[in-house]
Design a protein around this motif. Structure first.
Motif, PDB file in Angstrom:
ATOM      1  N   VAL A 167      29.517  35.195  34.875  1.00  0.00           N
ATOM      2  CA  VAL A 167      30.690  35.314  35.808  1.00  0.00           C
ATOM      3  C   VAL A 167      31.853  35.902  35.012  1.00  0.00           C
ATOM      4  O   VAL A 167      32.238  35.179  33.995  1.00  0.00           O
ATOM      5  CB  VAL A 167      30.950  34.093  36.493  1.00  0.00           C
ATOM      6  N   ALA A 168      32.595  36.958  35.486  1.00  0.00           N
ATOM      7  CA  ALA A 168      33.664  37.330  34.957  1.00  0.00           C
ATOM      8  C   ALA A 168      34.861  37.294  36.303  1.00  0.00           C
ATOM      9  O   ALA A 168      34.419  37.245  37.388  1.00  0.00           O
ATOM     10  CB  ALA A 168      33.773  38.865  34.504  1.00  0.00           C
ATOM     11  N   HIS A 169      36.138  37.307  35.872  1.00  0.00           N
ATOM     12  CA  HIS A 169      37.272  37.479  36.924  1.00  0.00           C
ATOM     13  C   HIS A 169      38.052  38.413  36.551  1.00  0.00           C
ATOM     14  O   HIS A 169      38.565  38.714  35.546  1.00  0.00           O
ATOM     15  CB  HIS A 169      37.757  36.136  36.923  1.00  0.00           C
ATOM     16  N   PHE A 170      38.361  39.423  37.525  1.00  0.00           N
ATOM     17  CA  PHE A 170      39.060  40.489  37.291  1.00  0.00           C
ATOM     18  C   PHE A 170      40.323  40.492  38.215  1.00  0.00           C
ATOM     19  O   PHE A 170      40.025  39.995  39.422  1.00  0.00           O
ATOM     20  CB  PHE A 170      38.388  42.071  37.488  1.00  0.00           C
ATOM     21  N   GLY A 171      41.623  40.635  37.952  1.00  0.00           N
ATOM     22  CA  GLY A 171      42.764  40.387  38.621  1.00  0.00           C
ATOM     23  C   GLY A 171      43.579  41.912  38.710  1.00  0.00           C
ATOM     24  O   GLY A 171      43.875  42.150  37.310  1.00  0.00           O
ATOM     25  N   PHE A 172      44.028  42.253  39.559  1.00  0.00           N
ATOM     26  CA  PHE A 172      44.939  43.518  39.804  1.00  0.00           C
ATOM     27  C   PHE A 172      46.190  42.996  40.231  1.00  0.00           C
ATOM     28  O   PHE A 172      46.263  42.420  41.229  1.00  0.00           O
ATOM     29  CB  PHE A 172      44.292  44.575  40.827  1.00  0.00           C
ATOM     30  N   SER A 173      47.166  43.193  39.387  1.00  0.00           N
ATOM     31  CA  SER A 173      48.838  42.837  39.808  1.00  0.00           C
ATOM     32  C   SER A 173      48.631  41.279  40.088  1.00  0.00           C
ATOM     33  O   SER A 173      48.433  40.750  39.014  1.00  0.00           O
ATOM     34  CB  SER A 173      49.137  43.575  41.074  1.00  0.00           C
ATOM     35  N   PHE A 174      48.970  40.638  41.081  1.00  0.00           N
ATOM     36  CA  PHE A 174      49.148  39.343  41.099  1.00  0.00           C
ATOM     37  C   PHE A 174      47.758  38.790  41.035  1.00  0.00           C
ATOM     38  O   PHE A 174      47.746  37.636  40.410  1.00  0.00           O
ATOM     39  CB  PHE A 174      50.020  38.875  42.443  1.00  0.00           C
ATOM     40  N   GLY A 175      46.858  39.387  41.397  1.00  0.00           N
ATOM     41  CA  GLY A 175      45.697  38.756  41.050  1.00  0.00           C
ATOM     42  C   GLY A 175      45.331  38.739  39.753  1.00  0.00           C
ATOM     43  O   GLY A 175      44.390  37.781  39.391  1.00  0.00           O
ATOM     44  N   GLY A 176      45.819  39.332  38.709  1.00  0.00           N
ATOM     45  CA  GLY A 176      45.767  39.444  37.170  1.00  0.00           C
ATOM     46  C   GLY A 176      46.433  37.898  36.759  1.00  0.00           C
ATOM     47  O   GLY A 176      45.741  37.482  35.847  1.00  0.00           O
ATOM     48  N   ASN A 177      47.246  37.208  37.658  1.00  0.00           N
ATOM     49  CA  ASN A 177      47.673  36.108  37.192  1.00  0.00           C
ATOM     50  C   ASN A 177      46.592  34.981  37.246  1.00  0.00           C
ATOM     51  O   ASN A 177      46.383  34.070  36.539  1.00  0.00           O
ATOM     52  CB  ASN A 177      48.784  35.618  38.267  1.00  0.00           C
ATOM     53  N   PHE A 178      45.951  35.196  38.475  1.00  0.00           N
ATOM     54  CA  PHE A 178      44.620  34.438  38.654  1.00  0.00           C
ATOM     55  C   PHE A 178      43.425  34.427  37.677  1.00  0.00           C
ATOM     56  O   PHE A 178      42.776  33.686  37.207  1.00  0.00           O
ATOM     57  CB  PHE A 178      44.155  34.381  39.946  1.00  0.00           C
ATOM     58  N   ALA A 179      43.242  35.740  37.333  1.00  0.00           N
ATOM     59  CA  ALA A 179      42.291  36.040  36.265  1.00  0.00           C
ATOM     60  C   ALA A 179      42.606  35.391  35.057  1.00  0.00           C
ATOM     61  O   ALA A 179      41.856  34.806  34.361  1.00  0.00           O
ATOM     62  CB  ALA A 179      42.163  37.649  36.428  1.00  0.00           C
ATOM     63  N   ALA A 180      44.031  35.722  34.580  1.00  0.00           N
ATOM     64  CA  ALA A 180      44.294  35.402  33.508  1.00  0.00           C
ATOM     65  C   ALA A 180      44.077  33.671  33.381  1.00  0.00           C
ATOM     66  O   ALA A 180      43.892  33.118  32.287  1.00  0.00           O
ATOM     67  CB  ALA A 180      45.902  35.540  33.043  1.00  0.00           C
ATOM     68  N   ALA A 181      44.428  33.273  34.343  1.00  0.00           N
ATOM     69  CA  ALA A 181      44.327  31.540  34.438  1.00  0.00           C
ATOM     70  C   ALA A 181      42.924  31.167  34.339  1.00  0.00           C
ATOM     71  O   ALA A 181      42.447  29.966  33.711  1.00  0.00           O
ATOM     72  CB  ALA A 181      44.920  31.045  35.540  1.00  0.00           C
TER      73      ALA A 181
END
Length: 277
Positions: free
Chosen positions: A133-147
């Motif tokens: 599993v990978a997690h990609f987040g765009f804009s604020f979604g990037g905060n969740f992906a980074a977490a």
């Protein structure tokens, strides 16, 4: 555009429902397999409903890694269709697209319990695909992906333009442009216009400084435009020198490298191919 930038009234919620209806009707033209599901995920001792879109080369999800994908405060899963289909075609993955808490169709607000929704999505993705599993987040979604990446709960993580630490300071909030503070207020669940201090307080659970102090991260890719007016440059550069982490600050473009998005998508797709089995 009729529901942009937040579902703050009945006409916008109606427009959102109609967008979902038309998107599903258009799915046979996508050229890839599409499914819409509504997940019941653990949340605050109960559960919350999270509609998700699955996009893959075939209906058999078990042979490929799964990439969780979400957008920002005002750009949601259906708005990122170009990125989703590029990942399916170029990185040979299944995309599980969702609206993170506080946005789109997800009912849970953007609050201190929001990470638990992500945990449920990660578990769903592991059971759905080949276990990777990978997690990609765009804009604020990037905060969740980074977490997710910093916590090591996924196998790879991509943050495209996510606010991480310095973007949550009083100084940065005071210069937000284009109504972004009010857009954030909707995501945080306020039903009347919040004060500046209310917004600052609501944002603090998403300051990921404590996670950065740990050494539990999976491989991570951090990307943004060098001229972002919302997310401070240091929130990208603070990942430089970190173990198993690649950082790209793309020149001559702004938030989420929008004017050079094809370049960013090619970079991210190649990275996924290298980091997912």
């Amino acid at each position: 555009m009729a529901r942009f930038p937040a579902l703050a009234d009945v006409p916008k919620r109606t427009a959102m429902a109609l967008q979902v209806e038309q998107y599903v009707k258009a799915a046979p033209t996508f050229g890839i397999h599409f499914e819409r599901r509504v997940l019941e995920l653990p949340y605050r001792g109960g559960s919350t409903s999270v509609p998700v879109h699955l996009l893959s080369a075939t209906p058999d999800f078990t042979q490929r890694p799964v990439v969780l994908l979400s957008g920002g405060l005002d750009s949601w899963k259906m708005d990122l269709h170009a990125i989703e289909t590029a990942f399916v075609r170029s990185a040979n993955v299944t995309v599980l697209a969702f609206d993170h808490p506080g946005t789109g169709e997800t009912q849970a607000p953007l609050d201190a319990y929001a990470d638990s929704v992500i945990d449920g999505l990660v578990a769903t993705a592991r059971a759905l695909g080949n276990g990777h599993v990978a997690h990609f987040g765009f804009s604020f979604g990037g905060n969740f992906a980074a977490a997710s990446g910093l916590r090591g709960i996924v196998d790879a993580a991509i943050d495209l333009g996510g606010p991480i630490v310095d973007s949550f300071t009083r100084e940065n909030f005071s210069r937000l442009m284009f109504g972004m503070a009010d857009i954030a207020g909707n995501a945080f669940g306020f039903t009347a216009r919040p004060t500046f201090d209310d917004i600052l307080s609501a944002a603090q659970p998403f300051n990921r400084e404590s996670l950065l102090a740990q050494d539990t991260n999976c491989p991570m890719l951090i990307v943004n435009g060098a001229d972002d007016v919302h997310v401070v440059r240091h929130d990208t550069l603070l990942f430089e020198g970190r173990r198993d982490t690649e950082v790209h600050l793309i020149p001559d473009t702004g938030h989420v490298a929008a004017s050079k998005l094809p370049e960013a998508i090619a970079l991210m797709s190649a990275w996924l191919r290298d980091h997912l089995v």
